[in-house]
Design an enzyme around this catalytic site. Structure first.
Site, short mmCIF file in Angstrom:
data_model
loop_
_atom_site.label_atom_id
_atom_site.label_comp_id
_atom_site.label_asym_id
_atom_site.label_seq_id
_atom_site.Cartn_x
_atom_site.Cartn_y
_atom_site.Cartn_z
N CYS A 296 49.39 19.45 27.51
CA CYS A 296 49.88 20.69 26.90
C CYS A 296 51.39 20.69 26.78
O CYS A 296 52.10 20.47 27.77
CB CYS A 296 49.44 21.88 27.74
SG CYS A 296 50.23 23.42 27.22
N ASP B 2 29.70 39.04 45.37
CA ASP B 2 30.66 38.30 44.55
C ASP B 2 31.91 39.16 44.35
O ASP B 2 32.18 39.63 43.25
CB ASP B 2 29.99 37.94 43.21
CG ASP B 2 30.87 37.08 42.33
OD1 ASP B 2 31.93 36.63 42.78
OD2 ASP B 2 30.48 36.86 41.16
N CYS C 243 35.86 33.73 44.32
CA CYS C 243 36.86 33.02 43.51
C CYS C 243 38.14 32.85 44.32
O CYS C 243 39.16 32.43 43.79
CB CYS C 243 37.13 33.76 42.22
SG CYS C 243 37.64 35.45 42.47
N1 SAH Z 1 29.06 39.08 39.92
C1 SAH Z 1 29.70 39.30 38.67
C2 SAH Z 1 31.12 39.88 38.77
C3 SAH Z 1 32.04 39.27 39.76
S1 SAH Z 1 33.73 39.75 39.62
C4 SAH Z 1 29.71 38.05 37.84
O1 SAH Z 1 29.44 36.96 38.33
O2 SAH Z 1 29.99 38.12 36.64
C5 SAH Z 1 33.90 41.00 40.78
C6 SAH Z 1 33.39 42.35 40.31
O3 SAH Z 1 33.60 43.26 41.39
C7 SAH Z 1 34.11 42.95 39.11
O4 SAH Z 1 33.14 43.28 38.14
C8 SAH Z 1 34.78 44.21 39.66
O5 SAH Z 1 34.79 45.29 38.74
C9 SAH Z 1 33.92 44.53 40.85
N2 SAH Z 1 34.52 45.31 41.95
C10 SAH Z 1 35.79 45.26 42.40
N3 SAH Z 1 35.94 46.02 43.49
C11 SAH Z 1 34.73 46.58 43.74
C12 SAH Z 1 34.25 47.48 44.73
N4 SAH Z 1 35.05 47.94 45.68
N5 SAH Z 1 32.95 47.83 44.70
C13 SAH Z 1 32.13 47.34 43.72
N6 SAH Z 1 32.53 46.51 42.76
C14 SAH Z 1 33.82 46.13 42.75
#
Ligand code: SAH
Length: 478
Positions: free
Chosen positions: A103, A408, A435
Site C-alpha cells: 500500500c 461476544d 476481538c
Molecule cells: N455477536 C455479534 C456482534 C458482536 S460485536 C456478531 O458476531 O456479529 C459486539 C456487540 O455488542 C455489538 O453489536 C454492540 O452493539 C453490543 N454491545 C455493546 N455493549 C453491550 C452491552 N453492554 N450489552 C449488550 N450488547 C452490547
C-alpha cells in the site's frame, strides 16, 4: 497550514527508497516545540502487542513502529513529556521477515500496522501475542489465517474534505489527527467500495456539493459509509451529512446509480454534532430498502446502516464454526447469545439448539436480529434489547437456566454484572468470542476463579495487516 516532513526509509534488502510523507499536524517537528530530536542507532529485540518494534536505548525501551526483531536501524527519538517517541528513519540491517508494503499510504495512514511483515511473520506475531496472554489458562490452537489477506473488509468509511488548493479529497484521517490523507484505494477493503467513492469524489468536483469543513461548520458531506454483501453482491451507500437539506439529491442519486448499478440502497444520515462518532441519529432512505442482505454460514442476514456486522465474512465463518463446535449442541440446550448484534451467532446455533435467547444493546441491531430470525424461518430464537449484564442479572434473579452462554462483547470486554450472573446461572459451557484478547484474558480469569475451566482457545485472523487478534475460548463448569 499543517507542517509535513519528508521521510525516507531504506532497507538494504532491496535498497528501495520508500519516500513517504508523514502527517504531523498534531505532532509538529520536535524542533518547533523546543524539544530535542535525536538520531539513535538501535537493535530491535521484540515486538509489542501492537506490532511495534522494541529496542533499548539509554536504558529505556523504545517502541518503534515498522521495526522488526533482529533489525538494526536508525531511529529519530523525540522526548514527549516523560516518554520517548521513536520513529523509524532507516533500516540498516533488515530482517528476513520484512516485505515491501504493497500500500502506498502505509507509512502515513496508520490503519494497518503489519504490512511490512510477511504473512508468516504476521501469523507468528499474532500467535505469540495470544499465547502469551493466554498462558495462565492453556496453549491456544494455531491461528487460522486468511489465504488472500487483502480486499477482505465489507465495510468502508471515507471522510471528505478539501486540500490546500480547495479541491475535494476523500480518505482516512491520519493516525491521531484530524487531517485527511487522500486515498484512492485501500487494499484491505472491497475494491467496489473504493470505486464508488471515486465516483462520488468526481461528482463533487463537478457539482456544487461541498464537503463539510470541521473548522467553519460549513459544507454538506462529512463521510461516506459503504457496506458490501460479499456473497449477495448487494451494496449500501450511506452519505453522512451535516444537514438534512440535500440539494441536488435526485441528480446525485441518478448519477451514482448509473455508474454503479450494483448499489442496491442509498441512505442519508444526518450528523450535526461536533463529534468523532461517524453516524448521527437521523436517517433517511434515498432509494432501495435501506438495508442490505448477505449470506453467512448458509443463513441470510439483513444488515442496516448502524448495526454491527462482522467485517471479514469468510474468516467469520471459520470463527462461528469453531464457536458452535465448542458449544457442543445436541438440539436440547437453551443458548444465550449475549452481545448478539444482528443475531448471527445465535441464529446459526439455533439449528442445533433447543432455544436461543439473544441480547443486544443497539436497537437497530435487535430489529435486524428479529427480522433475520423470521427471514430464515427460525422459530426457536428470541431477541431482546438491553444491557447484557443487566439482562443476565435479571435472568439469574428469576432462577432461569441456560446450558450454554455464547458471549461476544465489544473490545472493552464484558463486565462484572454479566460475569457474576454467569457464575450464578452456572451454564455447563461458556463460549467466549473476543476481538480483544487483553480483555478476554481478564474476563477468563474471573470465570476461572468462579468455577470454570478453559478447555480450548482458537485464534482467528479476522483483521489481516493489522495487529488485532480475534479469539474464541471454550469454558466448561468444573
Ligand atoms: N455477536 C455479534 C456482534 C458482536 S460485536 C456478531 O458476531 O456479529 C459486539 C456487540 O455488542 C455489538 O453489536 C454492540 O452493539 C453490543 N454491545 C455493546 N455493549 C453491550 C452491552 N453492554 N450489552 C449488550 N450488547 C452490547
Amino acid at each position: 497550514m499543517s507542517k509535513r516532513k519528508n521521510k525516507t526509509y531504506k532497507t538494504n534488502k532491496n535498497n528501495t527508497n520508500l519516500s513517504r510523507k508523514r502527517n504531523t499536524k498534531n505532532s509538529p517537528p520536535a524542533s518547533s516545540r523546543g524539544q530535542k530530536n535525536m538520531t539513535a542507532e538501535v537493535t530491535c529485540t521484540g515486538l509489542t502487542n501492537e506490532g511495534k518494534g522494541l529496542a533499548e536505548w539509554k536504558g529505556k525501551q523504545l517502541e518503534v513502529p515498522q521495526l522488526l526483531p533482529g533489525e538494526k536501524a536508525e531511529v529519530t527519538v523525540t522526548k514527549q513529556g516523560k516518554f520517548e517517541n521513536a520513529e523509524l528513519k532507516r533500516v540498516i540491517e533488515s530482517a528476513e521477515d520484512r516485505v515491501e508494503p504493497p500500500c502506498p499510504y502505509y507509512y502515513e495512514c496508520g490503519g494497518c500496522q503489519l504490512q511490512h511483515m510477511s504473512n508468516n511473520a504476521q501469523a507468528g506475531f499474532k500467535q505469540k501475542t495470544i499465547d502469551s496472554l493466554m498462558k495462565p489458562f492453556r496453549k491456544p490452537n494455531p491461528i487460522l489465517m486468511m489465504d488472500h489477506p487483502y480486499d477482505y473488509r465489507n465495510k468502508s468509511h471515507t471522510t471528505f474534505g478539501t486540500n490546500q488548493q480547495r479541491q475535494v479529497i476523500g480518505g482516512l484521517y491520519a493516525q491521531n489527527t484530524h487531517e485527511i490523507i487522500p486515498i484512492d484505494r485501500c487494499l484491505i477493503q472491497d475494491p467496489k467500495a473504493d470505486e464508488i467513492v471515486e465516483t462520488i469524489k468526481d461528482y463533487m468536483r463537478n457539482s456544487k456539493m461541498q464537503p463539510y469543513n470541521e473548522d467553519t461548520g460549513r459544507g454538506f458531506l462529512r463521510h461516506v459509509l459503504i457496506k458490501v454483501g460479499k456473497v449477495s453482491g448487494e451494496i449500501m451507500v450511506v452519505l453522512v451529512a451535516a444537514s438534512s437539506e440535500f440539494k441536488g439529491k435526485n441528480k446525485f442519486v441518478k448519477t451514482v446509480r448509473a455508474a454503479h448499478p450494483e448499489i442496491t440502497t442509498m441512505l442519508l444520515n444526518v450528523n450535526k454534532r461536533d463529534t468523532s462518532v461517524v453516524l448521527g441519529d437521523q436517517e433517511k432512505v434515498l432509494f432501495g430498502k435501506g438495508t442490505i442482505t448477505d449470506t453467512l454460514c448458509g443463513l441470510k442476514f439483513e444488515i442496516s446502516a448502524k448495526s454491527f456486522y462482522q467485517i471479514n465474512p469468510s474468516q467469520t465463518e471459520k470463527l462461528y464454526g469453531k464457536a458452535i463446535e465448542m458449544a457442543e449442541l445436541t438440539g436440547k440446550e437453551t443458548v444465550i447469545d449475549a452481545y448478539c448484534g444482528i443475531g448471527t451467532i445465535g441464529l446459526v446455533a439455533s439449528k442445533e439448539a433447543g432455544k436461543v435467547i439473544g441480547v443486544e444493546l443497539n436497537k437497530d441491531a435487535v430489529k435486524d436480529a428479529i427480522r433475520n430470525s423470521k427471514r430464515n424461518g427460525v422459530k426457536n430464537a428470541r431477541f431482546y434489547k438491553g444491557d447484557a449484564g443487566e439482562f443476565m442479572v435479571e435472568m439469574a434473579a428469576r432462577g432461569e437456566r441456560a446450558e450454554v452462554v455464547i458471549m461476544d462483547p465489544p473490545r472493552s470486554g464484558s463486565d462484572e454484572a454479566f460475569l457474576s450472573s454467569v457464575a450464578k446461572l452456572k451454564p455447563a459451557r461458556v463460549v467466549y468470542v473476543s476481538c480483544n484478547p487483553d480483555t478476554q484474558a481478564r474476563d477468563l480469569k474471573y470465570l476461572v476463579k468462579h468455577g470454570y475451566k478453559v478447555e480450548e482457545i482458537q485464534p482467528v485472523d479476522m483483521f489481516p495487516q493489522t495487529y488485532h487478534v480475534e479469539s474464541v475460548a471454550k469454558l466448561t463448569r468444573k
